[in-house]
Design a protein around this motif. Structure first.
Motif, short mmCIF file in Angstrom:
data_model
loop_
_atom_site.label_atom_id
_atom_site.label_comp_id
_atom_site.label_asym_id
_atom_site.label_seq_id
_atom_site.Cartn_x
_atom_site.Cartn_y
_atom_site.Cartn_z
N MET A 1 0.85 -1.17 0.00
CA MET A 1 0.00 0.00 0.00
C MET A 1 0.90 1.24 0.00
O MET A 1 1.86 1.32 0.75
CB MET A 1 -0.88 -0.02 1.25
N ASN A 2 0.56 2.20 -0.85
CA ASN A 2 1.40 3.38 -0.88
C ASN A 2 1.01 4.35 0.25
O ASN A 2 0.01 4.17 0.94
CB ASN A 2 1.36 4.07 -2.25
N LYS A 3 1.82 5.38 0.42
CA LYS A 3 1.68 6.30 1.56
C LYS A 3 0.35 7.06 1.52
O LYS A 3 -0.29 7.26 2.57
CB LYS A 3 2.85 7.27 1.55
N ASN A 4 -0.09 7.48 0.35
CA ASN A 4 -1.34 8.25 0.24
C ASN A 4 -2.56 7.42 0.66
O ASN A 4 -3.46 7.93 1.31
CB ASN A 4 -1.53 8.76 -1.18
N LYS A 5 -2.60 6.15 0.27
CA LYS A 5 -3.71 5.28 0.65
C LYS A 5 -3.74 5.06 2.15
O LYS A 5 -4.81 5.05 2.77
CB LYS A 5 -3.62 3.93 -0.06
N LEU A 6 -2.57 4.88 2.75
CA LEU A 6 -2.50 4.66 4.18
C LEU A 6 -2.98 5.88 4.96
O LEU A 6 -3.76 5.75 5.90
CB LEU A 6 -1.06 4.32 4.59
N ILE A 7 -2.58 7.07 4.53
CA ILE A 7 -3.03 8.31 5.18
C ILE A 7 -4.54 8.45 5.03
O ILE A 7 -5.25 8.80 5.99
CB ILE A 7 -2.29 9.53 4.60
N PHE A 8 -5.07 8.18 3.85
CA PHE A 8 -6.51 8.27 3.62
C PHE A 8 -7.27 7.30 4.51
O PHE A 8 -8.29 7.66 5.11
CB PHE A 8 -6.82 8.00 2.14
N LEU A 9 -6.82 6.06 4.60
CA LEU A 9 -7.51 5.07 5.42
C LEU A 9 -7.46 5.44 6.91
O LEU A 9 -8.46 5.29 7.62
CB LEU A 9 -6.89 3.69 5.21
N VAL A 10 -6.34 5.94 7.39
CA VAL A 10 -6.23 6.34 8.78
C VAL A 10 -7.19 7.50 9.07
O VAL A 10 -7.93 7.50 10.07
CB VAL A 10 -4.78 6.72 9.14
N LEU A 11 -7.22 8.49 8.19
CA LEU A 11 -8.14 9.62 8.38
C LEU A 11 -9.59 9.19 8.28
O LEU A 11 -10.45 9.68 9.02
CB LEU A 11 -7.83 10.73 7.36
N ALA A 12 -9.89 8.26 7.38
CA ALA A 12 -11.27 7.76 7.24
C ALA A 12 -11.70 7.02 8.50
O ALA A 12 -12.84 7.20 8.97
CB ALA A 12 -11.37 6.85 6.02
N VAL A 13 -10.83 6.22 9.07
CA VAL A 13 -11.17 5.49 10.29
C VAL A 13 -11.37 6.46 11.44
O VAL A 13 -12.33 6.33 12.22
CB VAL A 13 -10.08 4.44 10.61
N ILE A 14 -10.51 7.46 11.57
CA ILE A 14 -10.66 8.46 12.63
C ILE A 14 -11.97 9.22 12.47
O ILE A 14 -12.70 9.46 13.44
CB ILE A 14 -9.45 9.42 12.65
N PHE A 15 -12.31 9.59 11.24
CA PHE A 15 -13.56 10.30 10.97
C PHE A 15 -14.77 9.44 11.33
O PHE A 15 -15.71 9.92 11.99
CB PHE A 15 -13.62 10.71 9.49
N LEU A 16 -14.77 8.18 10.94
CA LEU A 16 -15.89 7.30 11.24
C LEU A 16 -16.03 7.08 12.74
O LEU A 16 -17.16 7.07 13.27
CB LEU A 16 -15.73 5.97 10.52
N LEU A 17 -14.94 6.90 13.44
CA LEU A 17 -15.00 6.74 14.89
C LEU A 17 -15.55 8.00 15.56
O LEU A 17 -16.35 7.91 16.49
CB LEU A 17 -13.61 6.40 15.45
N ALA A 18 -15.15 9.16 15.07
CA ALA A 18 -15.67 10.42 15.62
C ALA A 18 -17.17 10.54 15.37
O ALA A 18 -17.92 10.97 16.25
CB ALA A 18 -14.92 11.61 15.02
N MET A 19 -17.65 10.15 14.19
CA MET A 19 -19.07 10.22 13.88
C MET A 19 -19.88 9.25 14.76
O MET A 19 -20.96 9.60 15.24
CB MET A 19 -19.33 9.90 12.40
N PHE A 20 -19.36 8.03 14.96
CA PHE A 20 -20.04 7.08 15.84
C PHE A 20 -20.08 7.60 17.27
O PHE A 20 -21.09 7.46 17.96
CB PHE A 20 -19.37 5.71 15.79
N TRP A 21 -18.99 8.19 17.73
CA TRP A 21 -18.95 8.72 19.10
C TRP A 21 -19.94 9.87 19.27
O TRP A 21 -20.66 9.94 20.26
CB TRP A 21 -17.54 9.19 19.44
N ILE A 22 -20.01 10.78 18.29
CA ILE A 22 -20.96 11.89 18.36
C ILE A 22 -22.40 11.36 18.32
O ILE A 22 -23.26 11.82 19.07
CB ILE A 22 -20.71 12.89 17.21
#
Length: 56
Positions: A1-22
């Motif tokens: 996996m290249n660096k851009n995909k990894l950054i996107f997936l990490v940010l997507a997971v953080i965003f989804l966790l924040a939405m579930f928490w809210i």
């Protein structure tokens, strides 16, 4: 996996966790309107009707 995909997936997971928490936080602070039954505030006439009666 290249660096851009990894950054996107990490940010997507953080965003989804924040939405579930809210969503969980909001759902614990509110109640379903149908679960309250008939409150006295709903049955009794409102203040605006009392003011209108006094004017007449």
């Amino acid at each position: 996996m290249n660096k851009n995909k990894l950054i996107f997936l990490v940010l997507a997971v953080i965003f989804l966790l924040a939405m579930f928490w809210i969503g969980y936080d909001i759902s614990t602070r509110t109640t379903f309107p149908g679960s309250k039954g008939n409150l006295k505030e709903r049955i009794a006439p409102s203040d605006s009707l009392k003011i209108d009666d006094k004017e007449k």
